[in-house]
Design a protein around this motif. Structure first.
Motif, PDB file in Angstrom:
ATOM      1  N   LYS A   1       0.512   7.290   6.741  1.00  0.00           N
ATOM      2  CA  LYS A   1      -0.086   5.954   6.688  1.00  0.00           C
ATOM      3  C   LYS A   1      -1.593   6.006   6.933  1.00  0.00           C
ATOM      4  O   LYS A   1      -2.382   5.364   6.241  1.00  0.00           O
ATOM      5  CB  LYS A   1       0.574   5.039   7.725  1.00  0.00           C
ATOM      6  CG  LYS A   1       1.924   4.488   7.307  1.00  0.00           C
ATOM      7  CD  LYS A   1       2.451   3.521   8.340  1.00  0.00           C
ATOM      8  CE  LYS A   1       3.743   2.874   7.858  1.00  0.00           C
ATOM      9  NZ  LYS A   1       3.525   1.930   6.755  1.00  0.00           N
TER      10      LYS A   1
ATOM     11  N   GLN B   1      -2.539   6.580   3.117  1.00  0.00           N
ATOM     12  CA  GLN B   1      -2.166   5.210   2.741  1.00  0.00           C
ATOM     13  C   GLN B   1      -0.912   5.215   1.861  1.00  0.00           C
ATOM     14  O   GLN B   1      -0.798   4.481   0.867  1.00  0.00           O
ATOM     15  CB  GLN B   1      -3.315   4.494   2.010  1.00  0.00           C
ATOM     16  CG  GLN B   1      -4.512   4.193   2.894  1.00  0.00           C
ATOM     17  CD  GLN B   1      -5.374   5.435   3.156  1.00  0.00           C
ATOM     18  OE1 GLN B   1      -5.756   6.124   2.222  1.00  0.00           O
ATOM     19  NE2 GLN B   1      -5.673   5.715   4.409  1.00  0.00           N
TER      20      GLN B   1
ATOM     21  N   SER C   1       2.894   4.664   0.542  1.00  0.00           N
ATOM     22  CA  SER C   1       3.802   3.515   0.568  1.00  0.00           C
ATOM     23  C   SER C   1       5.062   3.868   1.349  1.00  0.00           C
ATOM     24  O   SER C   1       5.374   5.053   1.551  1.00  0.00           O
ATOM     25  CB  SER C   1       4.186   3.126  -0.857  1.00  0.00           C
ATOM     26  OG  SER C   1       5.035   4.118  -1.423  1.00  0.00           O
TER      27      SER C   1
ATOM     28  N   ASP D   1       8.151   3.842   0.414  1.00  0.00           N
ATOM     29  CA  ASP D   1       9.046   4.682  -0.377  1.00  0.00           C
ATOM     30  C   ASP D   1       8.540   6.123  -0.459  1.00  0.00           C
ATOM     31  O   ASP D   1       9.331   7.078  -0.422  1.00  0.00           O
ATOM     32  CB  ASP D   1       9.206   4.110  -1.787  1.00  0.00           C
ATOM     33  CG  ASP D   1      10.076   2.854  -1.805  1.00  0.00           C
ATOM     34  OD1 ASP D   1      10.820   2.642  -0.831  1.00  0.00           O
ATOM     35  OD2 ASP D   1       9.997   2.105  -2.793  1.00  0.00           O
ATOM     36  N   GLN D   2       7.226   6.279  -0.581  1.00  0.00           N
ATOM     37  CA  GLN D   2       6.655   7.630  -0.622  1.00  0.00           C
ATOM     38  C   GLN D   2       6.902   8.358   0.699  1.00  0.00           C
ATOM     39  O   GLN D   2       7.235   9.541   0.716  1.00  0.00           O
ATOM     40  CB  GLN D   2       5.155   7.554  -0.904  1.00  0.00           C
ATOM     41  CG  GLN D   2       4.807   7.146  -2.326  1.00  0.00           C
ATOM     42  CD  GLN D   2       3.320   6.916  -2.511  1.00  0.00           C
ATOM     43  OE1 GLN D   2       2.639   6.383  -1.620  1.00  0.00           O
ATOM     44  NE2 GLN D   2       2.791   7.305  -3.673  1.00  0.00           N
TER      45      GLN D   2
ATOM     46  N   ASP E   1       2.109  -2.063   9.358  1.00  0.00           N
ATOM     47  CA  ASP E   1       0.825  -2.109   8.642  1.00  0.00           C
ATOM     48  C   ASP E   1      -0.202  -1.119   9.176  1.00  0.00           C
ATOM     49  O   ASP E   1      -1.230  -0.895   8.539  1.00  0.00           O
ATOM     50  CB  ASP E   1       0.246  -3.524   8.714  1.00  0.00           C
ATOM     51  CG  ASP E   1       1.066  -4.527   7.909  1.00  0.00           C
ATOM     52  OD1 ASP E   1       1.621  -4.124   6.867  1.00  0.00           O
ATOM     53  OD2 ASP E   1       1.176  -5.692   8.337  1.00  0.00           O
TER      54      ASP E   1
END
Length: 351
Positions: free
Chosen positions: A225, A229, A231, A233-234, A257
């Motif tokens: 994250k 960055q 997602s 699902d990734q 977030d």
């Protein structure tokens, strides 16, 4: 009777070997060394490494040679302990060999991706050669992923790695490959634990692996994250499918977030509530520091040979990692205090 005798032998042997570990004063001295030769000279004086380093000329000793000698010693230490563990020693020995193989496969792939495949020859673990079906020398010669597959053609890794072949002109996805290899590895160890361990021994063994993998996934989520960055699902595709974190807890971390929100979710779990006592500088250190604390507890208080054996193995690997960190600190001229913060040992123990 034989089983009880074997249990007593491995408990006393592992604890006696652990008694030779490096302690705070040893690390204090190592941190004052300015060359690899000085590190080798000091280690030659310690009970733990005296025998393996006998005959080594510290004036000519280089980083790769020292690391290889230390890894060789640990490998045969582990093998000797596994021989005494009648309940699952052979299976644990197989796991340790497979883990070494996975490490070598990833190391060789990273060198290939960097265009430095030939450098693998200088770190090739010859002591592993007689225990593996991987063509280690082929790994040192490979230039393409196809040649990499040829080196593992007669091993279980071929079926795992073949579908991950890159498209022509593309580089292999090292992250996906690493995830696939370690998924295979941990599936194996959980199978061993489920089949050969029982009762309290099974609970302690699962706790060793579950806690490490829970925290490993937690760290992966934060790093993916924060730096990529990625997602949800990734990220999910790159998590190891093990541990005790529940799907709703993982989903909440994936939906967070920010890294701070991920940490808030983790801190609310039973695993996370136990992290407040763990000191660390970088979050990547967390899984190893927790493993260190658990293994120190188990090697002292567990009555189960397999638990004590694996605790010794993990603690010794952490010690080797500490030595390598000191060597790397010298190589890259890292300030001593920065290197010290990376080391995992009992800094509060008497010198």
């Amino acid at each position: 009777m034989l089983s009880k005798l074997s249990s007593n032998v491995i408990l006393s042997k592992a604890r006696a070997m652990y008694g030779k570990r490096l302690v705070r004063k040893d690390y204090q001295t190592l941190l004052t060394c300015s060359t690899v030769g000085e590190i080798a000279a000091y280690l030659k004086q310690t009970p733990r490494y005296r025998e393996i380093l006998t005959g080594v000329n510290e004036r000519d000793c280089h980083r790769g040679q020292l690391e290889m000698l230390l890894r060789k010693e640990l490998f045969y230490d582990f093998a000797s302990l596994c021989r005494y563990e009648l309940s699952a020693g052979e299976q644990f020995s197989g796991y340790l060999i497979e883990r070494s193989e996975v490490e070598q496969l990833m190391h060789s792939l990273m060198l290939m991706a960097a265009g430095k495949s030939n450098e693998y020859l200088f770190s090739l673990p010859t002591f592993l050669d007689q225990h593996t079906h991987i063509d280690l020398h082929a790994l040192a010669r490979m230039k393409t992923y196809g040649e990499f597959l040829t080196a593992v053609e007669h091993t279980p890794y071929y079926k795992i790695l073949k579908p991950l072949s890159p498209q022509p002109g593309e580089q292999p996805d090292l992250t996906l490959i690493e995830n696939a290899l370690y998924t295979y590895l941990y599936q194996g160890i959980y199978h061993i634990v489920d089949k050969h361990a029982h009762g309290e021994a099974k609970r302690e063994l699962k706790e060793l692996f579950d806690s490490y993998l829970d925290l490993n996934n937690y760290v992966r989520i934060i790093r993916l994250k924060k730096f990529y960055q990625a997602s949800p699902d990734q990220i999910r595709a790159l998590l190891l499918p093990f541990g005790t974190l529940r799907p709703r807890q993982l989903n909440a971390m994936l939906a967070a977030d920010s890294p701070d929100e991920v940490t808030a979710v983790m801190n609310a779990t039973s695993r996370g509530k136990r992290l407040s006592a763990i000191e660390y500088t970088f979050i990547d250190e967390l899984p190893v520091r927790v493993k260190y604390k658990q293994c120190r507890h188990f090697i002292r208080f567990s009555t189960h040979p397999s638990v004590v054996m694996l605790s010794y193995i993990f603690l010794t690997e952490i010690e080797l990692s500490n030595i390598i960190s000191v060597i790397e600190g010298i190589r890259y001229q890292i300030p001593t205090e920065d290197t010290k913060r990376l080391l995992v040992y009992n800094k509060k123990a008497p010198a």
